[in-house]
Motif scaffolding. Sequence first.
Motif, short mmCIF file in Angstrom:
data_model
loop_
_atom_site.label_atom_id
_atom_site.label_comp_id
_atom_site.label_asym_id
_atom_site.label_seq_id
_atom_site.Cartn_x
_atom_site.Cartn_y
_atom_site.Cartn_z
N ASP A 76 0.82 -1.22 0.00
CA ASP A 76 0.00 0.00 0.00
C ASP A 76 0.85 1.26 0.00
O ASP A 76 0.36 2.35 -0.29
N TYR A 77 2.13 1.13 0.36
CA TYR A 77 3.01 2.29 0.46
C TYR A 77 4.19 2.15 -0.50
O TYR A 77 4.68 1.04 -0.74
N LEU A 78 4.64 3.27 -1.00
CA LEU A 78 5.72 3.33 -1.99
C LEU A 78 6.79 4.29 -1.50
O LEU A 78 6.47 5.36 -0.97
N THR A 79 8.05 3.91 -1.65
CA THR A 79 9.16 4.77 -1.27
C THR A 79 9.85 5.31 -2.52
O THR A 79 10.20 4.54 -3.41
N VAL A 80 10.03 6.64 -2.58
CA VAL A 80 10.66 7.27 -3.73
C VAL A 80 11.75 8.21 -3.23
O VAL A 80 11.57 8.92 -2.24
N ARG A 102 -3.11 4.64 -1.82
CA ARG A 102 -4.57 4.56 -1.74
C ARG A 102 -5.23 5.93 -1.61
O ARG A 102 -6.44 6.04 -1.82
N LEU A 103 -4.48 6.96 -1.25
CA LEU A 103 -5.07 8.27 -0.98
C LEU A 103 -5.39 9.02 -2.27
O LEU A 103 -4.66 8.95 -3.25
N SER A 104 -6.48 9.79 -2.21
CA SER A 104 -6.79 10.72 -3.29
C SER A 104 -6.15 12.06 -2.96
O SER A 104 -6.24 12.53 -1.83
N ALA A 106 -5.27 15.86 -2.27
CA ALA A 106 -5.98 17.06 -1.86
C ALA A 106 -5.07 18.26 -2.08
O ALA A 106 -3.87 18.11 -2.30
N ARG A 107 -5.63 19.45 -2.02
CA ARG A 107 -4.80 20.64 -2.16
C ARG A 107 -3.73 20.65 -1.07
O ARG A 107 -4.01 20.41 0.10
N GLY A 108 -2.53 20.95 -1.46
CA GLY A 108 -1.41 20.98 -0.53
C GLY A 108 -0.63 19.68 -0.45
O GLY A 108 0.50 19.66 0.04
N ASP A 109 -1.21 18.58 -0.92
CA ASP A 109 -0.50 17.29 -0.88
C ASP A 109 0.69 17.31 -1.83
O ASP A 109 0.65 17.92 -2.91
N VAL A 110 1.75 16.62 -1.43
CA VAL A 110 2.87 16.34 -2.32
C VAL A 110 2.63 14.96 -2.92
O VAL A 110 2.34 14.00 -2.20
N VAL A 111 2.74 14.85 -4.23
CA VAL A 111 2.43 13.59 -4.91
C VAL A 111 3.56 13.24 -5.87
O VAL A 111 4.37 14.09 -6.26
N VAL A 112 3.61 11.97 -6.24
CA VAL A 112 4.45 11.52 -7.34
C VAL A 112 3.53 11.19 -8.51
O VAL A 112 2.55 10.45 -8.34
N VAL A 113 3.84 11.76 -9.66
CA VAL A 113 3.03 11.53 -10.85
C VAL A 113 3.89 10.90 -11.93
O VAL A 113 5.10 11.16 -12.04
N VAL A 198 -2.27 18.03 -14.98
CA VAL A 198 -1.95 16.61 -15.10
C VAL A 198 -3.18 15.78 -14.74
O VAL A 198 -3.97 16.16 -13.87
N ARG A 199 -3.34 14.66 -15.40
CA ARG A 199 -4.47 13.78 -15.09
C ARG A 199 -4.36 13.23 -13.68
O ARG A 199 -3.30 12.79 -13.25
N GLY A 200 -5.48 13.22 -12.98
CA GLY A 200 -5.48 12.65 -11.63
C GLY A 200 -5.11 11.18 -11.61
O GLY A 200 -4.54 10.69 -10.64
N THR A 201 -5.39 10.48 -12.70
CA THR A 201 -5.08 9.06 -12.76
C THR A 201 -3.58 8.81 -12.90
O THR A 201 -3.13 7.67 -12.77
N ASP A 202 -2.78 9.88 -13.16
CA ASP A 202 -1.34 9.71 -13.27
C ASP A 202 -0.64 9.77 -11.91
O ASP A 202 0.58 9.59 -11.83
N VAL A 203 -1.39 10.04 -10.86
CA VAL A 203 -0.81 10.09 -9.52
C VAL A 203 -0.50 8.67 -9.04
O VAL A 203 -1.37 7.81 -9.00
N ARG A 204 0.76 8.43 -8.66
CA ARG A 204 1.18 7.12 -8.16
C ARG A 204 1.00 7.00 -6.66
O ARG A 204 0.84 5.91 -6.13
#
Length: 249
Positions: A76-80, A102-104, A106-113, A198-204
Motif C-alpha cells: 500500500d506504500y511506496l518509497t521514492v 490509496r489516498l486521493s 488534496a490541495r497541498g498534498d505532495v504527490v508523485v506523478v 496533469v491527469r489525476g489518474t497519473d498520480v502514483r
Amino acid sequence: MTTMLPSPDAAAEELRRLASAAAPAVRARPDLARIVLDRARRQQRTRRLGNVTAGVGGGLVVLTTLAAANLLGRGDYLTVTEPSAAMTPTIQVGERVLLDKRLSPARGDVVVVHLARDGRTYDAMMRVAALSGDTIGCPAGPTGRCEAVVVNGTAVPEPYLGATVTDPFPTSTVPDRMIFLLGDNRAVASDSRVIGPVRGTDVRGVAVQIEDDNGRVRVVPGAPVHHGPGGGDDVDPAGPVPPAVVGTP
C-alpha cells in the motif's frame, strides 16, 4: 549451526498425512494443504532473497534491492527518492519520501506523478496546488512580482517555501479530472506552468512522510496530515531513482 528447513512439498505432504490420520476426529478445510503450501513457498522465496543479500558484495546488493521492490510491488506504500531540486527547501535531493498509493490527492498534498513528455516517461514529485474545477493563478502585484498564488479567489499562504519567489502566471481553470501541480522550488520546477494540468489518474501516491539521510522522519510541510504505515503494512522499498527533470517556467 544451520537448521535445515523442510521443503514446501514435504511440508504439504506431512500436513496431508496428519490430516488423514486425524480425519475421524477433525473436520479440516479441504484447501488447507494448498494454503500452507503457498505460505511455505513464499517463506522459502523470502529466505532465498535474504541469503543472497547477506552473502554478496555491494554491486549485487543493489540488484537484490530492486528484486525486493518487484516482489513487494503490491504494497500500500511506496518509497521514492527525490532526484532533483524541484521540491527544495521542502524536500532535499536524496531524501526518501513515503507515499500512500490509496489516498486521493488534496490541495497541498505532495504527490508523485507518472508523466510522458518529449517522447519519454518519467516520475516527478510536485505539490497539488489546485484540483479539478478550481481557478488558479499568480497575479502580479504593485511591484510586478507575484505576492501569492491565488486559488478560487483566495491567496494561499505557503510559509514552507521560505524565500522562494513565484513569478506571475495567468489565472486559468483546471479541467475536469485534472490537477494543477507546482514544485516548491518555483525557479527550476518543470510543473503545470510548463506542462499544463496533469491527469489525476497519473498520480502514483500521496506523500505521508519524509526521511532524511540520518533516518529522521518528519511530516510533509504544508500538506494535510496523513497517517504513515503500521507494523503490519507492506512498504515497497525505494527503486531506481527517477530522472531529474527541470525547466524554466
